[in-house]
Design a protein around this motif. Structure first.
Motif, PDB file in Angstrom:
ATOM      1  N   GLY A 336      16.244  21.546  17.484  1.00 34.17           N
ATOM      2  CA  GLY A 336      16.294  20.342  18.170  1.00 34.17           C
ATOM      3  C   GLY A 336      15.727  20.691  19.684  1.00 34.17           C
ATOM      4  N   VAL A 337      16.284  21.586  20.161  1.00 34.99           N
ATOM      5  CA  VAL A 337      15.978  21.830  21.508  1.00 34.99           C
ATOM      6  C   VAL A 337      14.416  22.361  21.722  1.00 34.99           C
ATOM      7  N   ALA A 338      14.022  23.295  20.900  1.00 35.04           N
ATOM      8  CA  ALA A 338      12.506  23.586  20.753  1.00 35.04           C
ATOM      9  C   ALA A 338      11.845  22.323  20.677  1.00 35.04           C
ATOM     10  N   PHE A 339      12.069  21.396  19.949  1.00 34.96           N
ATOM     11  CA  PHE A 339      11.266  20.037  19.361  1.00 34.96           C
ATOM     12  C   PHE A 339      11.351  19.386  20.797  1.00 34.96           C
ATOM     13  N   ALA A 340      12.383  19.098  21.472  1.00 33.86           N
ATOM     14  CA  ALA A 340      12.509  18.532  22.540  1.00 33.86           C
ATOM     15  C   ALA A 340      11.604  19.133  23.801  1.00 33.86           C
ATOM     16  N   GLU A 341      11.518  20.424  24.073  1.00 27.61           N
ATOM     17  CA  GLU A 341      10.564  21.194  24.919  1.00 27.61           C
ATOM     18  C   GLU A 341       9.070  20.760  24.498  1.00 27.61           C
ATOM     19  N   LEU A 342       8.604  21.214  23.410  1.00 29.88           N
ATOM     20  CA  LEU A 342       7.043  20.939  22.842  1.00 29.88           C
ATOM     21  C   LEU A 342       6.760  19.689  22.854  1.00 29.88           C
ATOM     22  N   SER A 343       7.866  18.609  22.873  1.00 28.31           N
ATOM     23  CA  SER A 343       7.448  17.248  22.951  1.00 28.31           C
ATOM     24  C   SER A 343       6.851  16.853  24.216  1.00 28.31           C
ATOM     25  N   ARG A 344       7.144  17.718  25.048  1.00 29.13           N
ATOM     26  CA  ARG A 344       6.585  17.226  26.751  1.00 29.13           C
ATOM     27  C   ARG A 344       5.070  17.659  26.679  1.00 29.13           C
ATOM     28  N   ILE A 345       4.543  18.321  25.862  1.00 33.62           N
ATOM     29  CA  ILE A 345       3.000  18.514  25.891  1.00 33.62           C
ATOM     30  C   ILE A 345       2.323  17.297  26.208  1.00 33.62           C
ATOM     31  N   THR A 346       1.440  17.277  27.189  1.00 35.86           N
ATOM     32  CA  THR A 346       0.837  15.845  27.575  1.00 35.86           C
ATOM     33  C   THR A 346      -0.199  15.163  26.458  1.00 35.86           C
ATOM     34  N   ARG A 347      -1.087  16.287  26.071  1.00 40.28           N
ATOM     35  CA  ARG A 347      -2.048  15.798  25.222  1.00 40.28           C
ATOM     36  C   ARG A 347      -1.594  15.781  23.522  1.00 40.28           C
ATOM     37  N   PRO A 348      -1.815  14.451  23.270  1.00 43.33           N
ATOM     38  CA  PRO A 348      -0.853  14.247  21.742  1.00 43.33           C
ATOM     39  C   PRO A 348      -1.394  15.086  20.727  1.00 43.33           C
ATOM     40  N   GLU A 349      -2.838  15.521  20.586  1.00 44.01           N
ATOM     41  CA  GLU A 349      -3.368  16.211  19.337  1.00 44.01           C
ATOM     42  C   GLU A 349      -2.728  17.600  19.579  1.00 44.01           C
ATOM     43  N   LEU A 350      -2.547  17.981  20.921  1.00 44.10           N
ATOM     44  CA  LEU A 350      -2.071  19.426  20.979  1.00 44.10           C
ATOM     45  C   LEU A 350      -0.724  19.377  20.635  1.00 44.10           C
ATOM     46  N   ARG A 351      -0.005  18.418  21.264  1.00 42.97           N
ATOM     47  CA  ARG A 351       1.686  18.411  20.708  1.00 42.97           C
ATOM     48  C   ARG A 351       1.695  18.374  19.276  1.00 42.97           C
ATOM     49  N   GLU A 352       0.848  17.596  18.841  1.00 45.92           N
ATOM     50  CA  GLU A 352       1.102  17.730  17.058  1.00 45.92           C
ATOM     51  C   GLU A 352       0.871  19.088  16.439  1.00 45.92           C
ATOM     52  N   ILE A 353      -0.013  19.493  17.025  1.00 48.02           N
ATOM     53  CA  ILE A 353      -0.306  21.094  16.690  1.00 48.02           C
ATOM     54  C   ILE A 353       0.775  22.044  16.861  1.00 48.02           C
ATOM     55  N   ALA A 354       1.415  21.781  18.060  1.00 52.59           N
ATOM     56  CA  ALA A 354       2.439  22.658  18.307  1.00 52.59           C
ATOM     57  C   ALA A 354       3.599  22.358  17.671  1.00 52.59           C
ATOM     58  N   LEU A 355       4.081  21.091  17.590  1.00 55.23           N
ATOM     59  CA  LEU A 355       5.264  20.907  16.630  1.00 55.23           C
ATOM     60  C   LEU A 355       4.941  21.086  15.118  1.00 55.23           C
ATOM     61  N   ASP A 356       3.864  21.126  14.706  1.00 56.55           N
ATOM     62  CA  ASP A 356       3.550  21.528  13.257  1.00 56.55           C
ATOM     63  C   ASP A 356       3.758  22.842  13.310  1.00 56.55           C
ATOM     64  N   GLN A 357       3.221  23.879  14.235  1.00 56.56           N
ATOM     65  CA  GLN A 357       3.485  25.186  14.329  1.00 56.56           C
ATOM     66  C   GLN A 357       5.162  25.587  14.277  1.00 56.56           C
ATOM     67  N   LEU A 358       5.740  24.674  15.037  1.00 50.59           N
ATOM     68  CA  LEU A 358       7.267  24.914  15.411  1.00 50.59           C
ATOM     69  C   LEU A 358       8.018  24.549  13.910  1.00 50.59           C
ATOM     70  N   GLY A 359       7.399  23.737  13.452  1.00 54.59           N
ATOM     71  CA  GLY A 359       8.236  23.478  11.921  1.00 54.59           C
ATOM     72  C   GLY A 359       8.009  24.449  10.998  1.00 54.59           C
ATOM     73  N   ASP A 360       6.819  24.989  10.984  1.00 54.96           N
ATOM     74  CA  ASP A 360       6.226  26.193  10.059  1.00 54.96           C
ATOM     75  C   ASP A 360       7.205  27.331  10.447  1.00 54.96           C
ATOM     76  N   GLN A 361       7.459  27.526  11.727  1.00 58.64           N
ATOM     77  CA  GLN A 361       8.206  28.866  12.152  1.00 58.64           C
ATOM     78  C   GLN A 361       9.691  28.860  11.667  1.00 58.64           C
ATOM     79  N   VAL A 362      10.304  27.477  12.044  1.00 54.29           N
ATOM     80  CA  VAL A 362      11.672  27.669  11.776  1.00 54.29           C
ATOM     81  C   VAL A 362      11.894  27.025  10.332  1.00 54.29           C
ATOM     82  N   GLY A 363      11.054  26.604   9.731  1.00 56.67           N
ATOM     83  CA  GLY A 363      11.268  26.115   8.375  1.00 56.67           C
ATOM     84  C   GLY A 363      11.662  27.085   7.340  1.00 56.67           C
TER      85      GLY A 363
END
Length: 422
Positions: A336-363
């Motif tokens: 949850g903390v990591a998601f909140a941090e990465l959700s601050r990335i400004t560009r939507p397409e880059l933010r989605e890539i980052a959150l996809d990678q986060l899910g892959d790493q913690v999943g």
């Protein structure tokens, strides 16, 4: 008994006349030392039969070989034999390096002597550092057969330890093919401008292993950046090889940018030619410290502010974002903390890539229940969907929680792309 055996060996080593006494003395027929004696005798005989560089044979070149054969023939315990063998071989290395190495590293005797050869590596290296040209001549002639690579590694370490890097380019023509790339890499450590020209010329040659050239390019580029004192344009102006140019850009970024504040480091990339900025950015992402989530968001947004995302391909953008997240996300982070941090990335397409990678790493499967609970508390939308996509890719359809996590995806098209679960 032990003291007597060691004393006997010391006397043999200390008196040259003992060689001749051994040559005509009676040797006992049996040996109490099990294993390796026959090979040792055969190896010693070969050593004795080889003439030295001046064509001599006999006591000057074969005295220690005679003592070796006498030692192998004597009745003694294993402990006594080991002690006496060590005394003899240490002196042999000092007095007749080539003969001792013929005995220790010959393929026919290696199986029985490899342990003592490794024990005496320090002494061997010291003596090779005193006779570096002769030792390279033996290596280049493949005198040690299948052990030539091991002997070369020992030789190179001796050269580096004794700070004789200047010999490496001089001896390069004598070196076997397998040794040349490593010699050139080592030469880069202290090379001056003239020597760097020689090394650069070697980069245009053939390399049996592609990886050897890649490592050499990196070593060359690292030294080149040091010599030009940050003025990369001077060397890029005359360099046309795209791989060398890439290596120069990467090493320049490592030296000049990675320790700067994130925004300053990214701004510094503008000093590179446009075609090399992605390479410099890769080093900022891979080596910049600290690699935390807040710093990662700052770095990725800074790249956008400086207009650098438009200078790299979509594939390079995705690879850069995933690498940045991979380095920043700790194994036991709070999703949850990591998601909140990465959700601050400004560009939507880059933010989605980052959150996809986060899910892959913690999943990972052991945390699926926890992740399902966390995901349920996240605000619905594209960001959460991106995170859940990463989680699903990691946990797999076989997991009992798969369908429940899939159901949390808001976008019907995305959800259907992950099937109905199993």
């Amino acid at each position: 008994m032990k003291r007597g055996v060691i004393g006997w060996m010391l006397v043999l080593v200390a008196t040259h006349a003992a060689v001749f006494l051994l040559a005509r003395g009676d040797a006992t027929a049996g040996s109490a030392v099990e294993g390796g004696s026959a090979a040792g005798v055969e190896g010693a005989a070969k050593v004795r039969d080889r003439e030295d560089d001046n064509g001599r044979s006999g006591s000057a070149a074969g005295g220690h070989a005679l003592m070796w054969r006498e030692l192998l023939a004597r009745e003694m315990s294993r402990e006594e034999f080991s002690k006496a063998r060590e005394v003899l071989l240490r002196d042999w290395l000092r007095q007749d390096l080539r003969g001792a190495m013929d005995c220790l590293y010959a393929p026919g005797t290696w199986a029985s002597l490899k342990d003592v050869a490794r024990m005496l590596e320090e002494e061997t290296a010291v003596e090779m550092a005193r006779q570096p040209r002769e030792a390279m001549e033996w290596i280049g002639a493949r005198r040690f057969g299948s052990n030539s690579v091991a002997v070369f590694d020992l030789w190179l370490g001796a050269i580096e330890e004794s700070d004789q890097h200047g010999l490496l380019l001089e001896l390069l023509p004598q070196a076997p093919v397998f040794a040349k790339a490593e010699m050139l890499q080592s030469a880069c450590e202290t090379a001056d401008a003239r020597q760097m020209e020689v090394i650069r010329g070697q980069l245009s040659g053939e390399f049996p292993d592609r990886r050897e050239r890649d490592l050499l390019v990196s070593s060359y580029a690292e030294r080149a950046v040091v010599l030009v004192k940050g003025d990369l344009a001077a060397v890029l102006k005359v360099e046309e090889d795209p791989e060398v140019r890439k290596g120069l850009a990467e090493q320049w970024a490592v030296r000049e940018l990675v320790d700067l504040p994130k925004d300053e480091g990214v701004a510094g990339l503008l000093q590179l030619p446009a075609d090399l900025r992605a390479d410099g950015l890769g080093e900022l992402v891979g080596r910049g410290r600290p690699a935390d989530l807040a710093g990662t968001v700052e770095l990725l947004d800074s790249v956008g502010r400086h207009g650098l995302w438009e200078e790299v391909t979509a594939k390079e953008r995705e690879a850069t974002v995933r690498a940045a997240v991979d380095l920043a996300v700790e194994e036991h982070c709070l999703p949850g903390v990591a998601f909140a941090e990465l959700s601050r990335i400004t560009r939507p397409e880059l933010r989605e890539i980052a959150l996809d990678q986060l899910g892959d790493q913690v999943g990972v499967p052991v945390r699926v229940e926890e992740l399902a609970e966390v995901a349920g508390g996240l605000p619905p939308g594209r960001d959460r969907d991106a995170f859940l996509k990463g989680v699903l890719k990691r946990v797999g359809e076989w997991n009992s929680m798969y369908e429940g996590i899939r159901a949390l995806i808001s976008d019907d098209g995305v959800r259907k792309g992950f099937g109905e679960g199993k």
